[in-house]
Design a protein around this motif. Structure first.
Motif, mmCIF file in Angstrom:
data_model
loop_
_atom_site.group_PDB
_atom_site.id
_atom_site.type_symbol
_atom_site.label_atom_id
_atom_site.label_comp_id
_atom_site.label_asym_id
_atom_site.label_seq_id
_atom_site.Cartn_x
_atom_site.Cartn_y
_atom_site.Cartn_z
ATOM 1 N N ASP A 1 0.822 -1.219 0.000
ATOM 2 C CA ASP A 1 0.000 0.000 0.000
ATOM 3 C C ASP A 1 0.854 1.266 0.000
ATOM 4 N N VAL A 2 2.161 1.122 0.190
ATOM 5 C CA VAL A 2 3.044 2.284 0.115
ATOM 6 C C VAL A 2 2.907 2.979 -1.238
ATOM 7 N N LEU A 3 2.516 2.224 -2.264
ATOM 8 C CA LEU A 3 2.364 2.795 -3.599
ATOM 9 C C LEU A 3 1.232 3.807 -3.657
ATOM 10 N N ASN A 4 0.311 3.730 -2.701
ATOM 11 C CA ASN A 4 -0.811 4.677 -2.653
ATOM 12 C C ASN A 4 -0.523 5.874 -1.767
ATOM 13 N N GLN A 5 0.675 5.906 -1.192
ATOM 14 C CA GLN A 5 1.044 7.024 -0.340
ATOM 15 C C GLN A 5 1.336 8.255 -1.188
ATOM 16 N N LYS A 6 0.972 9.415 -0.663
ATOM 17 C CA LYS A 6 1.292 10.666 -1.343
ATOM 18 C C LYS A 6 2.495 11.315 -0.674
ATOM 19 N N ILE A 7 3.414 11.789 -1.508
ATOM 20 C CA ILE A 7 4.598 12.472 -1.006
ATOM 21 C C ILE A 7 4.787 13.772 -1.779
ATOM 22 N N VAL A 8 5.715 14.581 -1.312
ATOM 23 C CA VAL A 8 5.921 15.912 -1.883
ATOM 24 C C VAL A 8 7.123 15.909 -2.811
#
Length: 291
Positions: free
Chosen positions: A246-253
């Motif tokens: 699910d890390v692939l669905n994380q949003k980052i800057v």
């Protein structure tokens, strides 16, 4: 924009119909190809059609096949990723050594900074000034191995009472699983841009097909470490694997905007290639995130 991570855990037949992934096992499930970002095949007892494999690569869907140990083992990607691939590979072979050494220095400094950030999240009272020294002392090409010194302190603080990197443990398995997923994203992105993942800037192992991906992903390893620390305890089974994936669905800057991790990696990789072609550090855009 693709956003779904599809995990196949049962013995199934995978095929393509009307631009949909069709999964046939106990029941039939269909998922629009355009919605899939990543396909993880955990159960090796599957059959898959050639039409589907071509559709997966044409749509730049990251496809990972796990081995008998249920860890990622095979990546599926196109032979040719870009219409100007031969020209881009010539450029890649000609990247200047000083550009590569400077890039590795920046990657290691950013990686150590992210490690410090994660340590600070868990140990707010800990004196972490040594990590500032590691960052400041990192030389071109990391000649004095500040990365190794920082990693020893970092992993000892998080895992020394439980595991070493060679121990069979749920957290070790989860780290390997997460790193392989991250590696797959970078491999797919590099190939889609027309470059060879075999030719790295620091990693030069002749037996490693993914030297360049291994280089560029270093800066993002702590995001997997956090996932493991947050979700894994004494077991690493189906539910835990989905948590890591699910890390692939994380949003980052990146570039002062929020993106899903896969899209942020694409921006980061593009920026690195622009730098390596020009030597202009202003092109480099590193991702960041908060815990």
């Amino acid at each position: 924009m693709s956003f779904r991570t599809v995990v196949i855990t049962k013995e199934s037949k995978l095929s393509l119909r009307m631009n949909h992934l069709v999964v046939k096992s106990d029941s039939i499930v269909q998922v629009p190809i355009g919605e899939i970002s990543c396909l993880i095949i955990e159960n090796p007892n599957i059959t898959i059609t050639g039409h589907l494999m071509n559709a997966l690569t044409e749509n730049k869907i990251m496809t990972i096949v796990c081995g008998r140990n249920h860890l990622p083992q095979t990546f599926l990607h196109a032979v040719y990723g870009h219409h100007r691939q031969s020209r881009l590979i010539e450029q890649q072979i000609g990247w200047q050594e000083n550009y590569k050494k400077r890039l590795w220095q920046l990657i290691i400094q950013k990686k150590i900074s992210h490690q410090k950030q994660l340590l600070k999240h868990y140990y707010r009272q800990l004196d972490l000034t040594m990590f500032d020294s590691y960052i400041a002392d990192t030389q071109l090409d990391d000649l004095t191995n500040r990365e190794g010194h920082a990693a020893k302190v970092y992993f000892n603080l998080f895992f020394s009472d439980e595991i070493t990197r060679d121990t069979e443990h749920a957290k070790n398995a989860a780290l390997d699983y997460g790193y392989q997923i991250l590696l797959a994203v970078f491999v797919r992105t590099i190939v889609s841009k027309g470059y060879l993942s075999e030719i790295g800037i620091k990693h030069r192992n002749e037996f490693n097909l993914y030297n360049l991906a291994s280089d560029l992903m270093e800066v993002m390893r702590p995001i997997i470490d956090h996932k493991v620390l947050k979700t894994i305890h004494d077991q690493f089974e189906k539910d835990e694997k989905r948590e890591i994936a699910d890390v692939l669905n994380q949003k980052i800057v990146i570039n002062n905007k929020m993106y899903y991790l896969v899209n942020a990696i694409e921006i980061y990789v593009d920026s690195v290639f622009k730098y390596l072609s020009t030597g202009n550090e202003k092109y480099i855009k590193f991702p960041s995130w908060k815990y």
